[in-house]
Motif scaffolding. Structure first.
Motif, PDB file in Angstrom:
ATOM      1  N   ASN A 177       1.237  -1.861   0.265  1.00  0.00           N
ATOM      2  CA  ASN A 177      -0.380  -0.155  -0.140  1.00  0.00           C
ATOM      3  C   ASN A 177       1.145   1.119   0.726  1.00  0.00           C
ATOM      4  OD1 ASN A 177      -1.525  -1.518   2.021  1.00  0.00           O
ATOM      5  ND2 ASN A 177      -3.014  -1.376   0.213  1.00  0.00           N
ATOM      6  N   GLY A 178       0.213   2.619  -0.226  1.00  0.00           N
ATOM      7  CA  GLY A 178       1.349   3.526  -0.075  1.00  0.00           C
ATOM      8  C   GLY A 178       1.961   3.981  -1.261  1.00  0.00           C
ATOM      9  N   PRO A 179       2.711   4.029  -1.861  1.00  0.00           N
ATOM     10  CA  PRO A 179       3.420   3.997  -0.373  1.00  0.00           C
ATOM     11  C   PRO A 179       3.587   6.152   0.131  1.00  0.00           C
ATOM     12  CG  PRO A 179       4.718   4.966  -2.033  1.00  0.00           C
ATOM     13  CD  PRO A 179       3.817   4.334  -2.605  1.00  0.00           C
ATOM     14  N   TRP A 180       2.430   6.423  -0.474  1.00  0.00           N
ATOM     15  CA  TRP A 180       2.592   7.592   0.833  1.00  0.00           C
ATOM     16  C   TRP A 180       0.816   7.379   0.844  1.00  0.00           C
ATOM     17  CZ3 TRP A 180       4.861  11.198   2.632  1.00  0.00           C
ATOM     18  CH2 TRP A 180       6.560  11.756   2.114  1.00  0.00           C
ATOM     19  N   MET A 181       0.647   7.809   2.205  1.00  0.00           N
ATOM     20  CA  MET A 181      -1.173   7.415   2.679  1.00  0.00           C
ATOM     21  C   MET A 181      -1.812   9.014   3.332  1.00  0.00           C
ATOM     22  SD  MET A 181      -0.759   4.060   3.722  1.00  0.00           S
ATOM     23  CE  MET A 181      -1.921   3.075   3.209  1.00  0.00           C
ATOM     24  N   ILE A 182      -2.915   9.073   4.013  1.00  0.00           N
ATOM     25  CA  ILE A 182      -3.597   9.800   4.624  1.00  0.00           C
ATOM     26  C   ILE A 182      -3.727   9.447   5.503  1.00  0.00           C
ATOM     27  CG2 ILE A 182      -5.553  11.718   4.954  1.00  0.00           C
ATOM     28  CD1 ILE A 182      -6.016  11.717   2.133  1.00  0.00           C
ATOM     29  N   MET A 183      -2.796  10.155   7.176  1.00  0.00           N
ATOM     30  CA  MET A 183      -3.301   9.828   8.173  1.00  0.00           C
ATOM     31  C   MET A 183      -4.182  10.435   8.754  1.00  0.00           C
ATOM     32  SD  MET A 183      -2.390   8.048  10.860  1.00  0.00           S
ATOM     33  CE  MET A 183      -2.421   8.249  13.462  1.00  0.00           C
ATOM     34  N   ALA A 184      -5.853   9.464   8.823  1.00  0.00           N
ATOM     35  CA  ALA A 184      -7.121   9.998   8.654  1.00  0.00           C
ATOM     36  C   ALA A 184      -7.464  10.539  10.342  1.00  0.00           C
ATOM     37  CB  ALA A 184      -8.310   9.287   8.310  1.00  0.00           C
TER      38      ALA A 184
END
Length: 358
Positions: free
Chosen positions: A44-51
């Motif tokens: 997954n990602g490599p960049w994601m949103i920390m919700a």
């Protein structure tokens, strides 16, 4: 002119992605099975949103509920990530310097959203702003079900102190969401990755080096392959000037160089780039590929489309009794262009990588 290229079919569309093609983020067909747990993985990602994050006894259950709602209601790929923080106390003159009311460890479960290739991906930035205003049902205040959302009480107090016309007051319970990296990937994954020293050496001395292209994208109009160099001793010998390119690679580099100069003489913004196994020629410099359509594909910049149409192969002339399925590449100074030009990302030097090599 080259001969006919038989039985080769190419469809040209203005919806395109640069090569290499990044994994596209889609918001359709997102699974939301209540019998499954969606944990973040290295894929997954490599960049994601920390919700959002949860801590305490019911952290996992509440994180799972939020993930399912984000997937079911908002059609977003949401995942969970769990981490336990060990709280070590310092001894000072035989006394504990700090005291923790919840033991010596805190368990947190974070909810992460999205699969983005880079921190500046416009889709990530757009979704981040939307998430800040989302109001998932599972995060709405409920006196019968206390929340385990981290800093929930503090956030509520902060909101109450804001004036009604303050924009921050309009944000939802995920108003403090931010972009972050996939926690399962090592730090080295995000280290600057520039062109390595050997490739830099191959491209030195060329006036119209693709590494000097100011844009992020260009259009590959021709490529020439040779025998790939993978032997490290041979690479080092070439770097020291003790050995020359093999014949096929040298010929590929010669064609790319001569074609680049010929294109420049005709007024095209042409560049050349030489790698271990091929040399390419590109035309144009662009900061973006175009505009993203509602279906997720990119509508190419008309200037890119014009370059593709200028250099793409023409249908082969008919031959009596033979179906016309082939294409005849265009040429310049006797050197053929690719049958189908395509957008490519411009390779960049990495100052950080160069620093590490010193």
């Amino acid at each position: 002119m080259m001969g006919l290229v038989g039985c080769f079919w190419v469809s040209v569309s203005s919806a395109w992605a640069a090569v290499p093609i990044p994994r596209l983020f889609t918001i359709s067909n997102v699974e939301a099975d209540p019998n499954k747990d969606y944990w973040v993985t290295e894929n997954n990602g490599p960049w994601m949103i920390m919700a959002c994050s949860f801590s305490g006894e019911h952290a996992l259950d509440q994180a799972r509920e939020l993930v399912l709602e984000l997937r079911r209601r908002y059609k977003l790929p949401a995942y969970m990530y769990e981490k336990t923080f060990e709280l070590k106390t310092d001894e000072l003159n035989g006394r504990k310097k700090f005291r923790y009311q919840q033991g010596d460890a805190i368990r947190e479960v974070a909810v992460l959203v999205g699969d983005f290739p880079s921190v500046d991906d416009p889709r990530a930035q757009e979704l981040l702003q939307k998430i800040k205003y989302f109001r998932p049902h599972v995060l709405e205040p409920n006196p019968e079900k206390p929340t385990n959302r981290t800093f929930a009480a503090l956030r509520t107090i902060q909101q109450s102190l804001l004036s009604d016309d303050n924009e921050k007051k309009q944000k939802g319970p995920m108003g403090h969401a931010f972009l972050t990296t996939n926690p399962l990937l090592p730090d080295e994954y995000f280290a600057p990755k520039g062109v390595d020293k050997f490739i830099l050496a191959l491209n030195e001395g060329y006036e119209y080096n693709l590494l000097n292209c100011p844009g992020r994208y260009s259009v590959q109009v021709a490529h020439f392959t040779g025998e790939v160099i993978i032997d490290q001793k041979e690479i080092q010998a070439i770097e020291r000037g003790e050995k020359q390119f093999r014949g096929s690679l040298a010929e590929a580099a010669r064609k790319a160089h001569e074609l680049t100069l010929a294109l420049r003489q005709k007024g095209y913004e042409a560049y050349e780039f030489h790698d271990r196994g091929a040399s390419i020629v590109t035309v144009g410099s662009f900061d973006s590929l175009g505009v993203r359509r509602p279906d997720g594909k990119i509508e190419l910049d008309p200037r890119i489309v014009a370059i593709i149409n200028t250099f793409k192969a023409d249908p082969a002339p008919p031959i009596p009794g033979v179906p016309t399925l082939g294409y005849k590449p265009k040429t310049l100074i006797g050197i053929p262009f690719d049958i189908q030009p395509q957008p490519v990302e411009v390779p960049k030097r990495s100052f950080a990588a160069d620093y590490v090599r010193r």
